[in-house]
Scaffold this active site. Structure first.
Site, short mmCIF file in Angstrom:
data_model
loop_
_atom_site.label_atom_id
_atom_site.label_comp_id
_atom_site.label_asym_id
_atom_site.label_seq_id
_atom_site.Cartn_x
_atom_site.Cartn_y
_atom_site.Cartn_z
N LYS A 1 0.85 -1.20 0.00
CA LYS A 1 0.00 0.00 0.00
C LYS A 1 0.88 1.25 0.00
O LYS A 1 2.09 1.16 0.29
CB LYS A 1 -0.88 -0.02 1.25
CG LYS A 1 -0.07 -0.01 2.53
CD LYS A 1 -0.78 -0.72 3.65
CE LYS A 1 0.00 -0.54 4.94
NZ LYS A 1 -0.34 -1.56 5.93
N ARG B 1 -10.12 -0.86 15.10
CA ARG B 1 -10.02 -0.01 13.93
C ARG B 1 -11.04 -0.49 12.90
O ARG B 1 -11.99 0.20 12.58
CB ARG B 1 -8.58 -0.07 13.37
CG ARG B 1 -8.35 0.82 12.19
CD ARG B 1 -6.89 0.86 11.78
NE ARG B 1 -6.39 -0.41 11.20
CZ ARG B 1 -5.20 -0.55 10.65
NH1 ARG B 1 -4.35 0.48 10.61
NH2 ARG B 1 -4.82 -1.70 10.14
N TYR C 1 14.29 30.90 6.77
CA TYR C 1 13.05 31.48 7.32
C TYR C 1 13.10 31.56 8.84
O TYR C 1 13.52 30.60 9.51
CB TYR C 1 11.85 30.62 6.93
CG TYR C 1 11.45 30.70 5.49
CD1 TYR C 1 11.02 31.92 4.93
CD2 TYR C 1 11.50 29.58 4.68
CE1 TYR C 1 10.64 31.98 3.60
CE2 TYR C 1 11.12 29.64 3.35
CZ TYR C 1 10.70 30.85 2.81
OH TYR C 1 10.33 30.90 1.51
#
Ligand SMILES: *Cc1c(COP(=O)(O)O)cnc(C)c1O
Length: 390
Positions: free
Chosen positions: A38, A136, A264
């Protein structure tokens, strides 16, 4: 230094995949193997991984959804494909059209499938998931016997397998032991009731190595095939090798004075006169921003630290101590360079995540280059070798 896939690329060693598969096969004993591929084979390239393992004689593949299954069928993969998660009712036609096996996790889906088969004509192979503690998906454990009875009574549906899943095979022995015992009892009761379940499977990678009593007649390795461990606390017996290396290149080199802020947010300031190399990888490629001021990479076989914030497309590294760094130099984000190695597992630990998230998060902007017999090959050459090319 020319073998490169652009600004950032992943080298996938199919040789190492085969090495790892053969170790798993030995550990699995007489059980057959379903490779979990997967999420594009955890970021490694599902089609290439599937072809390689199909050539090794693998029995079956596990995917997450119908789209992943169709992608494999359209690429010419012939082995059995199981969708490990529930699919939605409007996807039933697609599994039937493409000879993909759905998982049944609740009876409404069973009824929808059975009605569809009545109209279209059957049969359809299915696997049935039972929940033994993951909470699940899968039939709640105390409903499993009844559900199996109902499903087995349909003449249109063939039970090709039954399975459950470990939530903590790598960490909690007592809980996992109880899970295996409960699953054993269920299998015995089904046998006594005369229900043929076909394949019986429970073990993920950790289960294969830590819980030989959970092999039954099929095992479901994922992470071990890619040469990685599910967590830093487990050991897998055998000479596993990471399949993926992630590489990029230096696109800028400059020398700056002491106290120069970088990137940044100016989260880093140089403490000395420094040489800073800019490397073309960033969080837009799946490299975690959490590695800002934490991660390291390899340049010219030396470890160098990331300085400042990880940007979307670029990172800066301090190469003051590495002589002669040049624009165009290859940078190993994880993988080997000479005697030095950085593992994806190390990146995961530093980014406070698991290695699954690192490799499956490497984005579509990153080219995958496949290595066979140590050489990078064109995918067309591979397809030709596999008998699917022009
Ligand atoms: C992904 C997956 C696996 C493979 O787990 P690894 O820890 O990668 O070995 C096994 N079973 C199911 C149901 C999965 O979803």
């Amino acid at each position: 230094m020319n073998a490169s896939g652009g600004r950032v690329w992943a080298e996938i060693s199919l040789d190492r995949l085969i090495n790892n598969y053969r170790i798993v096969r030995k550990s699995a004993g007489s059980a057959r193997i379903m490779a979990a591929i997967k999420a594009d084979a955890y970021g490694h390239g599902a089609i290439e991984v599937a072809y390689t393992l199909q050539n090794e004689g693998i029995y079956m593949f596990g995917v997450a959804g119908i789209e992943e299954g169709i992608e494999l069928r359209q690429a010419g993969i012939k082995s059995k494909i199981l969708i490990l998660s529930p699919i939605l009712y409007d996807q039933i036609d697609a599994v039937l059209d493409h000879d993909i096996i759905p998982t049944i996790s609740e009876l409404r889906f069973f009824k929808a499938l059975d009605e569809k088969l009545e109209k279209r004509g059957g049969p359809c192979s299915v696997h049935i998931e039972v929940d033994t503690g993951m909470t699940r998906t899968g039939f709640p454990f105390d409903e499993a016997d009844r559900a199996l009875g109902v499903i087995a009574s349909s003449p249109r549906i063939k039970i090709d397998g039954i399975f459950s899943h470990f939530p903590m095979a790598d960490v909690n022995g007592a809980f996992t032991k109880k899970q295996i015992a409960a699953f054993n009892d269920l299998i015995n009761r089904l046998g006594a009731a005369g229900i043929d379940t076909g394949a019986i499977h429970l073990a993920n990678s950790s289960g294969i190595f830590k819980w030989p009593g959970s092999h039954y007649n099929l095992v479901r390795p994922g992470i071990a095939l890619y040469g990685l461990r599910s967590s830093p606390d487990v050991t897998y017996e055998g000479d596993f090798k990471p399949v993926m290396a992630l590489k990029s290149r230096v696109v800028n080199v400059r020398t700056v004075e002491t106290s120069t802020p970088i990137s940044y947010g100016h989260t880093f300031q140089t403490a000395r006169r420094s040489t800073i190399a800019t490397v073309s990888i960033g969080y837009g490629d799946g490299y975690p921003r959490l590695l800002s001021n934490k991660g390291e990479v390899l340049i010219r076989s030396r470890r160098v630290p990331i300085v400042g914030t990880v940007c979307m497309d670029l990172i800066m590294v301090d190469v003051t101590d590495v002589p002669n760094v040049q624009i165009g130099d290859i940078v190993t984000i994880f993988g080997q360079d000479g005697d030095c190695e950085i593992t994806a597992e190390e990146c995961a630990a530093k980014a406070s995540t698991i290695v699954y998230e690192i490799t499956s998060g490497i984005g579509p902007r990153v080219a995958r280059l496949f290595k066979v017999d140590g050489e990078i090959v064109k995918i067309r050459t591979l397809l030709h070798r596999w008998g699917n090319g022009e």
